[in-house]
Design a protein around this motif. Structure first.
Motif, PDB file in Angstrom:
ATOM      1  N   ILE A 191       1.038  -1.064   0.020  1.00 60.77           N
ATOM      2  CA  ILE A 191      -0.153  -0.117   0.323  1.00 60.77           C
ATOM      3  C   ILE A 191       1.254   1.247  -0.135  1.00 60.77           C
ATOM      4  O   ILE A 191       0.621   1.881  -1.015  1.00 60.77           O
ATOM      5  N   ILE A 192       1.540   1.353   1.105  1.00 57.95           N
ATOM      6  CA  ILE A 192       2.959   2.709   0.971  1.00 57.95           C
ATOM      7  C   ILE A 192       4.289   1.552   0.970  1.00 57.95           C
ATOM      8  O   ILE A 192       4.390   0.913   0.944  1.00 57.95           O
ATOM      9  N   LYS A 193       4.372   1.942  -0.433  1.00 62.27           N
ATOM     10  CA  LYS A 193       5.561   1.407  -1.020  1.00 62.27           C
ATOM     11  C   LYS A 193       6.560   2.222  -0.604  1.00 62.27           C
ATOM     12  O   LYS A 193       7.328   3.471   0.078  1.00 62.27           O
ATOM     13  N   ALA A 194       8.356   1.180  -0.126  1.00 61.85           N
ATOM     14  CA  ALA A 194       9.206   1.790   0.263  1.00 61.85           C
ATOM     15  C   ALA A 194      10.209   2.978  -0.106  1.00 61.85           C
ATOM     16  O   ALA A 194      10.558   3.515   0.498  1.00 61.85           O
ATOM     17  N   GLN A 195      10.317   2.513  -1.578  1.00 56.55           N
ATOM     18  CA  GLN A 195      10.963   3.791  -1.995  1.00 56.55           C
ATOM     19  C   GLN A 195      10.307   5.122  -1.936  1.00 56.55           C
ATOM     20  O   GLN A 195      11.179   5.956  -1.705  1.00 56.55           O
ATOM     21  N   GLN A 196       9.145   4.645  -2.390  1.00 49.84           N
ATOM     22  CA  GLN A 196       8.178   6.376  -2.591  1.00 49.84           C
ATOM     23  C   GLN A 196       8.314   7.383  -0.914  1.00 49.84           C
ATOM     24  O   GLN A 196       8.785   8.541  -0.979  1.00 49.84           O
ATOM     25  N   THR A 197       8.436   5.977   0.122  1.00 44.85           N
ATOM     26  CA  THR A 197       8.907   6.858   1.961  1.00 44.85           C
ATOM     27  C   THR A 197       9.775   7.424   2.206  1.00 44.85           C
ATOM     28  O   THR A 197      10.436   8.301   2.102  1.00 44.85           O
ATOM     29  N   HIS A 198      11.567   7.030   0.703  1.00 52.52           N
ATOM     30  CA  HIS A 198      12.332   6.929   0.984  1.00 52.52           C
ATOM     31  C   HIS A 198      12.662   8.167   0.128  1.00 52.52           C
ATOM     32  O   HIS A 198      13.229   9.563   0.989  1.00 52.52           O
ATOM     33  N   THR A 199      11.656   8.224  -1.157  1.00 55.27           N
ATOM     34  CA  THR A 199      12.630   9.656  -1.104  1.00 55.27           C
ATOM     35  C   THR A 199      11.487  10.382  -0.836  1.00 55.27           C
ATOM     36  O   THR A 199      12.392  11.814  -0.545  1.00 55.27           O
ATOM     37  N   ARG A 200       9.906  10.237  -0.035  1.00 57.26           N
ATOM     38  CA  ARG A 200      10.237  11.525   0.381  1.00 57.26           C
ATOM     39  C   ARG A 200      10.266  12.300   1.768  1.00 57.26           C
ATOM     40  O   ARG A 200      10.179  13.025   1.822  1.00 57.26           O
ATOM     41  N   GLU A 202      13.858  12.013   2.006  1.00 60.57           N
ATOM     42  CA  GLU A 202      14.905  13.041   1.985  1.00 60.57           C
ATOM     43  C   GLU A 202      14.289  14.116   1.557  1.00 60.57           C
ATOM     44  O   GLU A 202      15.386  15.110   1.723  1.00 60.57           O
ATOM     45  N   SER A 203      12.582  14.363   0.851  1.00 53.72           N
ATOM     46  CA  SER A 203      12.797  15.584  -0.101  1.00 53.72           C
ATOM     47  C   SER A 203      12.694  16.388   1.287  1.00 53.72           C
ATOM     48  O   SER A 203      12.986  17.728   1.481  1.00 53.72           O
ATOM     49  N   LEU A 204      12.223  16.025   2.133  1.00 52.86           N
ATOM     50  CA  LEU A 204      12.021  16.761   3.743  1.00 52.86           C
ATOM     51  C   LEU A 204      13.112  17.156   4.404  1.00 52.86           C
ATOM     52  O   LEU A 204      12.957  17.951   5.042  1.00 52.86           O
ATOM     53  N   LYS A 205      13.944  16.340   4.165  1.00 52.08           N
ATOM     54  CA  LYS A 205      14.925  16.399   5.295  1.00 52.08           C
ATOM     55  C   LYS A 205      15.995  17.320   4.528  1.00 52.08           C
ATOM     56  O   LYS A 205      16.461  18.171   5.049  1.00 52.08           O
ATOM     57  N   ALA A 206      16.095  17.379   3.299  1.00 55.58           N
ATOM     58  CA  ALA A 206      16.033  18.775   1.973  1.00 55.58           C
ATOM     59  C   ALA A 206      15.545  19.983   2.264  1.00 55.58           C
ATOM     60  O   ALA A 206      15.904  20.842   2.386  1.00 55.58           O
ATOM     61  N   ILE A 207      14.277  20.246   2.829  1.00 55.29           N
ATOM     62  CA  ILE A 207      13.904  21.397   3.707  1.00 55.29           C
ATOM     63  C   ILE A 207      13.942  21.689   4.835  1.00 55.29           C
ATOM     64  O   ILE A 207      13.414  22.594   5.657  1.00 55.29           O
ATOM     65  N   GLY A 208      14.959  20.980   6.075  1.00 61.95           N
ATOM     66  CA  GLY A 208      15.511  21.310   7.011  1.00 61.95           C
ATOM     67  C   GLY A 208      14.378  20.559   8.078  1.00 61.95           C
ATOM     68  O   GLY A 208      14.032  20.527   9.217  1.00 61.95           O
ATOM     69  N   VAL A 209      12.893  19.991   7.326  1.00 64.50           N
ATOM     70  CA  VAL A 209      12.138  18.586   8.190  1.00 64.50           C
ATOM     71  C   VAL A 209      12.835  17.435   9.537  1.00 64.50           C
ATOM     72  O   VAL A 209      14.025  16.422   8.307  1.00 64.50           O
ATOM     73  N   PRO A 210      12.892  17.722  10.757  1.00 65.08           N
ATOM     74  CA  PRO A 210      13.722  16.513  11.314  1.00 65.08           C
ATOM     75  C   PRO A 210      13.172  15.347  11.032  1.00 65.08           C
ATOM     76  O   PRO A 210      12.650  14.945  12.232  1.00 65.08           O
ATOM     77  N   ILE A 211      13.283  14.951  10.127  1.00 64.34           N
ATOM     78  CA  ILE A 211      12.387  12.885  10.455  1.00 64.34           C
ATOM     79  C   ILE A 211      13.848  11.700   9.814  1.00 64.34           C
ATOM     80  O   ILE A 211      14.944  12.937   8.831  1.00 64.34           O
ATOM     81  N   ASP A 212      13.048  10.999  10.066  1.00 59.36           N
ATOM     82  CA  ASP A 212      14.171   9.649   9.621  1.00 59.36           C
ATOM     83  C   ASP A 212      13.180   8.846   9.579  1.00 59.36           C
ATOM     84  O   ASP A 212      11.857   8.856   9.834  1.00 59.36           O
ATOM     85  N   VAL A 213      14.085   8.030   8.456  1.00 56.29           N
ATOM     86  CA  VAL A 213      12.674   6.763   7.805  1.00 56.29           C
ATOM     87  C   VAL A 213      13.717   5.445   8.979  1.00 56.29           C
ATOM     88  O   VAL A 213      14.981   5.285   8.411  1.00 56.29           O
ATOM     89  N   LYS A 214      13.362   4.435   9.243  1.00 55.52           N
ATOM     90  CA  LYS A 214      13.461   2.889   9.324  1.00 55.52           C
ATOM     91  C   LYS A 214      13.052   2.596   8.844  1.00 55.52           C
ATOM     92  O   LYS A 214      11.725   1.749   8.743  1.00 55.52           O
ATOM     93  N   THR A 215      13.470   1.346   8.057  1.00 57.35           N
ATOM     94  CA  THR A 215      12.469  -0.056   7.607  1.00 57.35           C
ATOM     95  C   THR A 215      12.273  -1.074   7.418  1.00 57.35           C
ATOM     96  O   THR A 215      14.049  -1.820   8.068  1.00 57.35           O
ATOM     97  N   TYR A 216      11.651  -2.592   6.958  1.00 61.88           N
ATOM     98  CA  TYR A 216      11.848  -3.825   8.118  1.00 61.88           C
ATOM     99  C   TYR A 216      11.855  -4.651   6.364  1.00 61.88           C
ATOM    100  O   TYR A 216      10.739  -4.743   5.545  1.00 61.88           O
ATOM    101  N   PRO A 217      13.359  -5.376   6.037  1.00 60.61           N
ATOM    102  CA  PRO A 217      12.297  -6.073   5.202  1.00 60.61           C
ATOM    103  C   PRO A 217      11.690  -7.450   5.230  1.00 60.61           C
ATOM    104  O   PRO A 217      11.500  -7.651   6.115  1.00 60.61           O
TER     105      PRO A 217
END
Length: 245
Positions: A191-200, A202-217
């Motif tokens: 439903i929520i693609k992991a690559q979509q989340t990673h891209t999102r 990274e774009s938020l980090k680029a504008i200064g949002v204090p955000i990170d992501v952790k994915t699970y195989p």
């Protein structure tokens, strides 16, 4: 007038009064439904300084979170709101046509409910002025709401942990540098693609949002034991005060 007629008139009068009272208390047409919620404290303190808002997924209930928050092992007040609309074996947050809407309309739905949740947080903080830190978390639709609270109401939220979330919308203002957003995501979520989340992210980090992501195989649109353990570890640290760590 005899006694029987007087009794009948009295009964009719009382029934009329009862009906009038019911009409006056009915909700105004078009008014937003009231947000139902549960609240309780965990840990030794009866007045903890931390507040955790937990937001269930569609078709679930506030009780879903109870076993997970019990294992946090820290003093915290928990607020567990309930979705407005009955759905499957529980409740959901948005209108029945939410999934048929485009991204802007979906975002509006999420913003609307996030605004009501923000009012609830303010209400709880007024009742419990000892609260110093606020975390919000949720999965799926609950994750969408946790994220929206962080970006639309950053003055209320110190930590957000959205899981399986679309991350709809962009920050309306700069998030505090002391704020923190950690996204948990299954790598094979259909439903929520992991690559979509990673891209999102990274774009938020680029504008200064204090955000990170952790994915699970191997994890789909779900929460695994490892994800939940990481969730507890992160929230435990985030909710504790400096002297408690």
């Amino acid at each position: 007038m005899n006694c029987r007629d007087a009794a009948v008139l009295l009964i009719l009068s009382l029934l009329g009064s009862a009906c009038a009272s019911t009409r006056s208390e009915a909700p105004t047409a078009g008014a937003a439904p009231r947000l139902s919620h549960k609240t309780y404290t965990l840990g030794a303190s009866s007045e903890p300084e931390a507040l955790l808002v937990v937001l269930h997924y569609s078709g679930s209930t506030p009780e879903f979170w109870e076993e997970h928050v019990q294992a946090l092992g820290t003093a915290v007040r928990v607020v567990a709101p309930r979705g407005f609309r009955p759905h499957r074996e529980g409740f959901t947050w948005f209108p029945v046509d939410h999934e048929q809407k485009g991204w802007p309309e979906k975002t509006e739905d999420v913003e609307r409910v996030a605004g009501q949740l923000a009012d609830l947080i303010r209400e709880v903080r007024r009742a419990h002025p000892e609260i110093r830190r606020v975390a919000v978390t949720g999965f799926s639709y609950g994750g969408d709401l946790a994220w929206m609270l962080a970006i639309r109401h950053p003055e209320l939220v110190d930590v957000a942990v959205p899981m399986g979330s679309r991350l709809l919308g962009d920050p309306a203002q700069s998030l505090p540098k002391t704020g923190q957003v950690l996204v948990f995501q299954g790598e094979v979520d259909p439903i929520i693609k992991a690559q979509q989340t990673h891209t999102r992210v990274e774009s938020l980090k680029a504008i200064g949002v204090p955000i990170d992501v952790k994915t699970y195989p191997g994890l789909g649109h779900d929460m695994s034991p490892q994800l939940l353990e990481d969730w507890r570890t992160f929230l435990r640290q985030a909710l504790q005060g400096p002297g408690e760590r």
